[in-house]
Scaffold this motif. Sequence first.
Motif, PDB file in Angstrom:
ATOM      1  N   PHE A   4      13.477  27.102  18.250  1.00 43.41           N
ATOM      2  CA  PHE A   4      13.726  27.994  19.388  1.00 43.41           C
ATOM      3  C   PHE A   4      15.182  27.969  19.805  1.00 43.41           C
ATOM      4  O   PHE A   4      15.678  28.926  20.416  1.00 43.41           O
ATOM      5  N   LYS A   5      15.890  26.907  19.457  1.00 40.79           N
ATOM      6  CA  LYS A   5      17.335  26.897  19.703  1.00 40.79           C
ATOM      7  C   LYS A   5      18.015  27.972  18.854  1.00 40.79           C
ATOM      8  O   LYS A   5      18.863  28.724  19.341  1.00 40.79           O
ATOM      9  N   LEU A  23      14.444  21.146  25.527  1.00 40.07           N
ATOM     10  CA  LEU A  23      13.418  20.510  26.349  1.00 40.07           C
ATOM     11  C   LEU A  23      12.059  21.159  26.127  1.00 40.07           C
ATOM     12  O   LEU A  23      11.954  22.382  26.009  1.00 40.07           O
ATOM     13  N   VAL A  24      11.018  20.323  26.094  1.00 34.92           N
ATOM     14  CA  VAL A  24       9.677  20.847  25.838  1.00 34.92           C
ATOM     15  C   VAL A  24       8.658  20.471  26.900  1.00 34.92           C
ATOM     16  O   VAL A  24       7.624  21.138  27.038  1.00 34.92           O
ATOM     17  N   SER A  25       8.894  19.409  27.663  1.00 36.66           N
ATOM     18  CA  SER A  25       7.916  19.005  28.679  1.00 36.66           C
ATOM     19  C   SER A  25       8.575  18.113  29.714  1.00 36.66           C
ATOM     20  O   SER A  25       9.673  17.588  29.510  1.00 36.66           O
ATOM     21  N   TYR A  32      11.399  15.610  28.429  1.00 35.58           N
ATOM     22  CA  TYR A  32      11.423  15.190  27.025  1.00 35.58           C
ATOM     23  C   TYR A  32      11.865  16.353  26.148  1.00 35.58           C
ATOM     24  O   TYR A  32      11.504  17.507  26.389  1.00 35.58           O
ATOM     25  N   ASP A  33      12.648  16.005  25.113  1.00 35.14           N
ATOM     26  CA  ASP A  33      13.105  17.046  24.192  1.00 35.14           C
ATOM     27  C   ASP A  33      12.223  17.086  22.946  1.00 35.14           C
ATOM     28  O   ASP A  33      11.208  16.379  22.855  1.00 35.14           O
ATOM     29  N   VAL A  34      12.593  17.928  21.989  1.00 33.36           N
ATOM     30  CA  VAL A  34      11.756  18.139  20.801  1.00 33.36           C
ATOM     31  C   VAL A  34      11.608  16.884  19.958  1.00 33.36           C
ATOM     32  O   VAL A  34      10.657  16.772  19.181  1.00 33.36           O
ATOM     33  N   LEU A 354      20.343  13.445  32.712  1.00 34.81           N
ATOM     34  CA  LEU A 354      20.849  14.816  32.771  1.00 34.81           C
ATOM     35  C   LEU A 354      21.552  15.045  34.100  1.00 34.81           C
ATOM     36  O   LEU A 354      20.938  14.975  35.167  1.00 34.81           O
ATOM     37  N   CYS A 355      22.860  15.298  34.029  1.00 37.45           N
ATOM     38  CA  CYS A 355      23.668  15.607  35.207  1.00 37.45           C
ATOM     39  C   CYS A 355      24.269  16.995  35.036  1.00 37.45           C
ATOM     40  O   CYS A 355      24.168  17.612  33.974  1.00 37.45           O
TER      41      CYS A 355
END
Length: 392
Positions: A4-5, A23-25, A32-34, A354-355
């Motif tokens: 999807f990227k 990110l997925v969830s 959380y990422d892929v 993540l900032c």
Amino acid sequence: MKSFKQQDEQFVAHTYKRFPVELVSGKGSLCYDVTGKEYIDMGSGIAVNSLGFANDGWVAAVSAQLGTLQHTSNLYYTEPCATLAAELCRRTGLSKVFFGNSGAEANECAIKVARKYAAEKKGAEYYHIITLENSFHGRTVTTLAATGQAHYHEQFLPLTPGFLHAPANDAEALIALSEANKVAAIMMEPVQGEGGVHALEADFVTRVAAYAKEKDILLIFDEVQTGNGRTGKLYGYMHYGVAPDIVTTAKGLGGGLPLGACLLSEKVEGVLSYGDHGSTFGGNPVCAAGAVYVLSQLDEALLDQVREKSAYIVKNLTGAKGVRSVSGMGLMLGIETEKPAADVVSACMAQGVLCLTAKHKVRLLPALNIPWAELERAVAIIKSVIAEGVTE
């Protein structure tokens, strides 16, 4: 099959410089990422996910509404819209609400109300609106004109005329600008978010509010980012003891769904009449149901926690190695660092935090209910990253 990227890069307009994270969830303040990597979210979707990811109560409220009416348009009455408007008025003392889809739309509504009010009371030539230098009020052609940052204007001229910009925290300059022009309203953010996370000084706000009241100039507070508990009070203007004529808000109100609101005082509640303004999706029952739940959680206990967590962050980062200053209010903080802010954000991301950035600062906008353990872990990582490689 493309990721999807890759699809995004091929088919979505290139208006965003995205971070290299898919990110997925998420749940609470963790996402959380892929690859399954965990991150502590200290940005909450730019102050949108007030209660974090997939908050159980919020999900239940939204899901219940999805199972009944997802949309009706404003040709009909719906319970979530009416309930939300009533609760906003109860909590602020304001009288009426117009719902849109975003902060820019809320500000557009405020501008229209101000200009119509002034035209009717004083004459059509009273259309100027004063905003502050370094402000940010949206990306439509009109709210760009309201924004007091020239670099946002350059590619889209000519903008809507009638906006004047005064330096923040200089009441004398603002009043002089007003006296030299025919002014309908003064609009300000309690904390200039996109402008570098600068809170307005109390003396400035109270002086301008008194002047506006004396001259029958409407006072508008843009609370798109500062509103809905972000500063440690329900709305940022409440820190200053002033009574705005109009308050705009969005972002955190819907808790993750698009919703903007323009709150009107008794003085201006009847300015807009049938046909003067509208929004197809404004007050959408699903978005409104989510917002009703968000507001139900923003009680004094949670607001106390916002202030306590803010104090914790400020105490731990002020004077720390590599930190020049900490600014802002509540859980809307900016950290000026010795290293470039973008480098700090990138290094934090690599370590699972993540900032965001605002101008030359690292910006923190965590969920209002971020658990203490996750906040402490995130602050420790941020502090370590800022200090790394910095000489005394």
